[in-house]
Design an enzyme around this catalytic site. Structure first.
Site, PDB file in Angstrom:
ATOM      1  CE  LYS A 113      -4.211  -1.593   0.516  1.00  0.00           C
ATOM      2  NZ  LYS A 113      -5.613  -2.048   0.745  1.00  0.00           N
ATOM      3  CE  LYS A 195      -5.143  -8.449  -2.434  1.00  0.00           C
ATOM      4  NZ  LYS A 195      -6.240  -8.185  -1.334  1.00  0.00           N
ATOM      5  CE  LYS A 198     -12.357  -3.184  -1.215  1.00  0.00           C
ATOM      6  NZ  LYS A 198     -12.221  -3.972  -0.459  1.00  0.00           N
TER       7      LYS A 198
HETATM    8  P1  ATP Z   1      -7.735  -4.015  -1.770  1.00  0.00           P
HETATM    9  O1  ATP Z   1      -7.637  -4.314  -2.880  1.00  0.00           O
HETATM   10  O2  ATP Z   1      -8.238  -2.479  -1.928  1.00  0.00           O
HETATM   11  O3  ATP Z   1      -6.509  -3.725  -1.147  1.00  0.00           O
HETATM   12  P2  ATP Z   1      -9.104  -6.270  -0.825  1.00  0.00           P
HETATM   13  O4  ATP Z   1      -9.858  -5.989  -1.948  1.00  0.00           O
HETATM   14  O5  ATP Z   1      -8.011  -6.553  -0.403  1.00  0.00           O
HETATM   15  O6  ATP Z   1      -9.103  -4.313  -0.869  1.00  0.00           O
HETATM   16  P3  ATP Z   1      -9.993  -5.997   1.606  1.00  0.00           P
HETATM   17  O7  ATP Z   1     -11.559  -5.472   2.177  1.00  0.00           O
HETATM   18  O8  ATP Z   1      -8.643  -5.613   2.136  1.00  0.00           O
HETATM   19  O9  ATP Z   1      -9.735  -5.812   0.197  1.00  0.00           O
HETATM   20  O10 ATP Z   1     -10.604  -7.896   1.540  1.00  0.00           O
HETATM   21  C1  ATP Z   1     -11.665  -8.201   2.412  1.00  0.00           C
HETATM   22  C2  ATP Z   1     -12.045  -9.045   2.933  1.00  0.00           C
HETATM   23  O11 ATP Z   1     -11.285 -10.441   1.108  1.00  0.00           O
HETATM   24  C3  ATP Z   1     -10.237 -10.119   3.669  1.00  0.00           C
HETATM   25  O12 ATP Z   1     -10.387 -11.317   3.790  1.00  0.00           O
HETATM   26  C4  ATP Z   1      -9.695 -10.792   2.280  1.00  0.00           C
HETATM   27  O13 ATP Z   1      -8.600 -11.606   2.803  1.00  0.00           O
HETATM   28  C5  ATP Z   1     -10.838 -11.081   0.632  1.00  0.00           C
HETATM   29  N1  ATP Z   1      -9.728 -11.702  -0.295  1.00  0.00           N
HETATM   30  C6  ATP Z   1      -9.484  -9.972  -0.741  1.00  0.00           C
HETATM   31  N2  ATP Z   1      -8.995 -10.327  -2.019  1.00  0.00           N
HETATM   32  C7  ATP Z   1      -9.492 -11.625  -2.257  1.00  0.00           C
HETATM   33  C8  ATP Z   1      -8.928 -12.905  -3.695  1.00  0.00           C
HETATM   34  N3  ATP Z   1      -8.382 -11.710  -4.619  1.00  0.00           N
HETATM   35  N4  ATP Z   1      -8.890 -13.773  -3.388  1.00  0.00           N
HETATM   36  C9  ATP Z   1      -9.413 -14.180  -2.047  1.00  0.00           C
HETATM   37  N5  ATP Z   1      -9.560 -13.212  -1.030  1.00  0.00           N
HETATM   38  C10 ATP Z   1      -9.391 -11.805  -1.482  1.00  0.00           C
END
Ligand code: ATP
Ligand code: LTN
Length: 330
Positions: A113, A195, A198
């Site tokens: 980040k 990964k 969003k």
């Molecule tokens: P950003 O992409 O903005 O960093 P994010 O999509 O990772 O955010 P978070 O709010 O940080 O969203 O994550 C919410 C939950 O979703 C966490 O438990 C995280 O491990 C899970 N998660 C997020 N992206 C993935 C992914 N690509 N595959 C599996 N689990 C995910």
């Protein structure tokens, strides 16, 4: 025997992706009968990134609606908004004094980040895992269901809790991360080596939970694969196809072997359409319920108010114990 305690949360930082759904919410949903679940909207965490206040306010309510639309049941699970339970911020301050800067500097998410937001590497971004530790420890949590990317933060939570317990005696239960399912790490459709996120700048890289069916189909059709044209799971050499197999497996609950057999002799074109269709079918009822809930603001308000009251009862008890142990006058 008492049910084990679960705590997890998602930041209200925008539209959720299929990664959030398959890696988090879809697993949470399945745990509601067996465990005592706390599902939080971690709005204070979202402040670590520059944002528009009006958008954040909307995102918080949208995420609550999505939790319920995706199958979290307020009758079974406690659903609440982090900032409504002040104990989260209060415990975070105390735990900051039991966390070493060296530990925080090692956090992969902080490094990622910081690179992404080089103009705003604020202290909140740095101490973010301490607030997360407070979230988890306030509820004497046994298990933290998260995606693979959060394992390191849960490890740090354990270290902080053990350190505190060693100094002051048993105060916190030591939690474990609970990483399950075929899609613990859903990868980007355009870049299957990182990964699905969003915050990616390439919309074709992610599926949003509110994407229309034609958009979902088109994104899967354009997803990056390899030239072999054989549906076979092999993360090293076929990251794109392996990711599609994981998604298909998570939704249909078919094993990887069954999927390879089902698409034996068939090309990627046909497989991509099948994956898209199962995702569309999975999301359709969620999207409909989501729209309906957003029109029922009173109901949503009753859920988060009730949730905060229940959460406070547990959280304040832990916080009071901590205050006493560190020598504050109550
Ligand atoms: P950003 O992409 O903005 O960093 P994010 O999509 O990772 O955010 P978070 O709010 O940080 O969203 O994550 C919410 C939950 O979703 C966490 O438990 C995280 O491990 C899970 N998660 C997020 N992206 C993935 C992914 N690509 N595959 C599996 N689990 C995910
Ligand atoms: N750090 C997590 C979100 C989060 C969380 C938590 C997850 C904040 N507090 C407590 C589980 C338990 C993330 O970035 N996905």
């Amino acid at each position: 025997m008492d049910k084990k305690i679960i705590f997890s949360g998602i930041q209200p930082t925008g539209n959720l992706t299929l990664g959030n759904y398959l890696g988090a919410i879809n697993n949470w949903k399945k745990m509601q009968d067996e465990y005592k679940c706390n599902y939080c909207i971690v709005d204070l965490h979202a402040l670590t990134i520059r944002h528009d206040p009006e958008v954040l306010r909307k995102n918080i309510i949208n995420l609550l609606a999505l939790y319920i639309a995706a199958g979290l049941d307020p009758e079974k699970s406690n659903i609440f908004i982090q900032s409504h339970v002040k104990a989260h911020s209060e415990l975070a301050w105390i735990l900051n004094c039991y966390t070493y800067t060296g530990e925080l500097s090692r956090m992969t998410q902080f490094k990622d980040k910081s690179a992404k937001h080089a103009d705003n590497i604020n202290s909140g971004l740095y101490t973010y895992p301490v607030l997360m530790a407070a979230d988890i420890l306030l509820y004497q949590t046994d298990l933290v269901p998260v995606g693979e990317d959060q394992r390191q933060h849960v490890e740090l939570t354990r270290d902080i809790a053990e350190r505190f317990n060693n100094i002051y005696g048993q105060t916190f239960k030591i939690p474990e991360s609970y990483i399950q399912g075929a899609a613990a790490r859903v990868m980007g459709l355009q870049n299957p080596n990182s990964k699905m996120s969003k915050s990616s700048t390439i919309p074709n890289d992610y599926i949003l939970l509110n994407d229309e069916p034609d958009v979902i189909l088109s994104k899967f059709k354009k997803s990056v694969t390899d030239s072999e044209n054989v549906v076979r799971y092999d993360v090293e050499n076929k990251a794109g196809i392996s990711n599609l197999i994981s998604i298909y497996s998570a939704i249909t609950t078919k094993s990887k072997e069954e999927i390879e057999k089902e698409f034996d002799g068939k090309g990627y074109g046909e497989f991509k359409v099948a994956v898209a269709e199962c995702v569309i079918d999975e999301l359709k009822p969620i999207q409909a319920k989501y729209k309906e809930l957003l029109n029922n603001r009173d109901y949503l308000e009753s859920i988060y108010k009730d949730g905060a009251e229940k959460a406070k009862r547990v959280a304040n008890k832990t916080l009071e114990d901590v205050y006493k142990k560190v020598g504050l006058v109550l």
